[in-house]
Design an enzyme around this catalytic site. Sequence first.
Site, mmCIF file in Angstrom:
data_model
loop_
_atom_site.group_PDB
_atom_site.id
_atom_site.type_symbol
_atom_site.label_atom_id
_atom_site.label_comp_id
_atom_site.label_asym_id
_atom_site.label_seq_id
_atom_site.Cartn_x
_atom_site.Cartn_y
_atom_site.Cartn_z
ATOM 1 N N ARG A 86 -10.311 -11.995 1.562
ATOM 2 C CA ARG A 86 -11.296 -12.836 1.075
ATOM 3 C C ARG A 86 -10.392 -13.913 1.058
ATOM 4 N NH1 ARG A 86 -11.530 -9.732 -4.691
ATOM 5 N NH2 ARG A 86 -11.429 -7.987 -3.009
ATOM 6 N N LYS A 109 1.055 -1.003 0.128
ATOM 7 C CA LYS A 109 0.143 0.006 -0.011
ATOM 8 C C LYS A 109 0.774 1.240 -0.080
ATOM 9 C CE LYS A 109 -3.887 -1.991 2.595
ATOM 10 N NZ LYS A 109 -4.967 -1.806 1.684
HETATM 11 N N1 BES Z 1 -8.247 -3.970 4.088
HETATM 12 C C1 BES Z 1 -8.106 -3.522 2.972
HETATM 13 C C2 BES Z 1 -9.551 -2.902 2.527
HETATM 14 C C3 BES Z 1 -9.717 -1.419 3.237
HETATM 15 C C4 BES Z 1 -9.261 -0.292 2.335
HETATM 16 C C5 BES Z 1 -10.175 -1.202 4.685
HETATM 17 C C6 BES Z 1 -9.439 1.098 3.018
HETATM 18 C C7 BES Z 1 -10.395 0.094 5.109
HETATM 19 C C8 BES Z 1 -9.882 0.921 4.301
HETATM 20 C C9 BES Z 1 -8.375 -4.714 1.876
HETATM 21 O O1 BES Z 1 -7.556 -5.800 2.261
HETATM 22 C C10 BES Z 1 -7.830 -4.265 0.642
HETATM 23 O O2 BES Z 1 -6.577 -3.785 0.446
HETATM 24 N N2 BES Z 1 -8.473 -4.219 -0.255
HETATM 25 C C11 BES Z 1 -8.197 -3.951 -1.567
HETATM 26 C C12 BES Z 1 -8.687 -4.826 -2.684
HETATM 27 C C13 BES Z 1 -8.221 -4.806 -4.157
HETATM 28 C C14 BES Z 1 -6.813 -5.009 -4.100
HETATM 29 C C15 BES Z 1 -8.780 -5.655 -5.037
HETATM 30 C C16 BES Z 1 -8.992 -2.604 -2.065
HETATM 31 O O3 BES Z 1 -10.043 -2.154 -1.664
HETATM 32 O O4 BES Z 1 -8.017 -1.679 -2.640
HETATM 33 MN MN MN Z 2 -5.353 -5.554 1.623
#
Ligand code: BES
Ligand code: MN
Length: 499
Positions: free
Chosen positions: A349, A274
């Site tokens: 997931r 990230k």
């Molecule tokens: N934990 C994150 C989702 C999240 C994002 C929670 C912001 C709270 C605030 C999750 O694991 C994630 O990174 N999801 C990605 C999925 C994508 C790579 C398909 C996302 O939402 O960007």
């Molecule tokens: Mn994630």
Amino acid sequence: MNTVLPDFDPIPSSRQRIQVQVTTLKQAVDEADALAVPVAAGNEPPEELGVDLAGLKSAGFAGDRGRTLVLPRADGPVRVAVGIGSGDVDVALVRDLAAEFARAVPWHRKLAIEVADFGVPVADFAQAVTEGVLLARWRYFVGRDADRPTLESLHIVASDQDTAEAGAGAERGRIVAAACSLGRDLANCPATTLSAARMADVAVEVGTAAGLEVEIFGKDELIALGCGGLLGVNRGSVEPPRMIRLRYVPDEPTGRIALVGKGVMYDSGGISLKPSDESHAQMKNDMTGAAAVLSSMTALRDLGCRTAVTGYLMCTDNMPSGSAMKLGDVLTIHNGTTVEVLNTDAEGRLVMADALAMATEEPVDAIVDIATLTGACLRTFGTEIAGVMGNDPRVVEQLRQAGDVVDEPVWELPLIRSYRSQLDSAIADLTNMGGMNAGSITAALFLEEFVDGRPWAHVDIAGTAQLPAPRTWRNKGATGFGTKLLIEFALRFARPGTS
Ligand code: BES
Ligand code: MN
Ligand code: ZN
């Protein structure tokens, strides 16, 4: 593992014991140091406030909903005028107003509120007041707390005939608030302190005390079970994974549900790292789903829940390292389904898939999973409402109703099945990444693959897991959202087809 640094108790705030008691007005005035007095907009206030309408107006207070005015006195507790506005008062408003009162006197330790005749049943009133006050005054704190403004007690003033009902409601409120405080503590605890192993220690401690059966599955057990999703995400971390299974079994259960919580103790994104912004720093709360399952289950026995509940907490960090999963890797989930990993940041997931598959191996009337799953859900709803999707409208509707009752709202998104093709893989059963759009829906479609047709709903709490500023009983930071929702869902659960 972190054995070098000095460390602290991960759940300090939820260990506080706050006394909630039903008393007479005289006793409250003698013992409390702040007394709430409701004031309707434009009405002459009750006498015990010690100031009349004109006096209030001269201080700029008109009884507007949610406004408070602290009135110091030489004798007895300070009086806090709490504006109730005009119009109907419901349970959610009672909870909010009690919270505003508690926030108006942050240094006072002994608070008192009189049961008011708003048309809300006395037990519900007392429960809402207790939740509002205790949750507004909750705070995560791991420093020296000599000067900390802790709440010691809450007096609920009730007439003789209302004492029993008020007492029962207050006790329910205390149980719910204690569970929520645990959820918040867990979600706010820094990730290095609250590793997956530590989460398991906490689950054993608080779960056992709450009468739950607690089973811990470490790496070797997870390998034996073929939990390739949880193990795959864990590969980049020096901290070992844990699957925690909790069971609440009442006598003669009226239904059976499984709850699955995402316990990503820290989500760096893995190799799909990230960006280093504030949202990254929030990722210690990526275990809020698991926290909500654990903390809600600690309240079931004491609330007399008739539904049997099995909880799965899927706990690991998601870290980049030389051993981390690589893009293009294929993981085999517990039920044999293969998943091509196209983004290591879509890890939630993967860890959930193993548990959903396991949950189908026992008789179950419904499966509910809860996860900080997608940034897309935060974009869609912001921080006030969680998303819900499922394959059974009756389960979704029960969640929606539970959310309404406890003021943790959820809103349904459509599970658009034609989007499933976005998850097609050339080399495995599916990939873990949908397309650019509708990310919350494609994530839910991924999860649906593992529930084997059981009645199921998925709650995406990525938005509601954190708040930028406190509001009424809601706290700033990691909110632990979902604890009250799951408690209420379990309490009211009716097997699909029986209601
Ligand atoms: N934990 C994150 C989702 C999240 C994002 C929670 C912001 C709270 C605030 C999750 O694991 C994630 O990174 N999801 C990605 C999925 C994508 C790579 C398909 C996302 O939402 O960007
Ligand atoms: Mn994630
Ligand atoms: Zn995540």
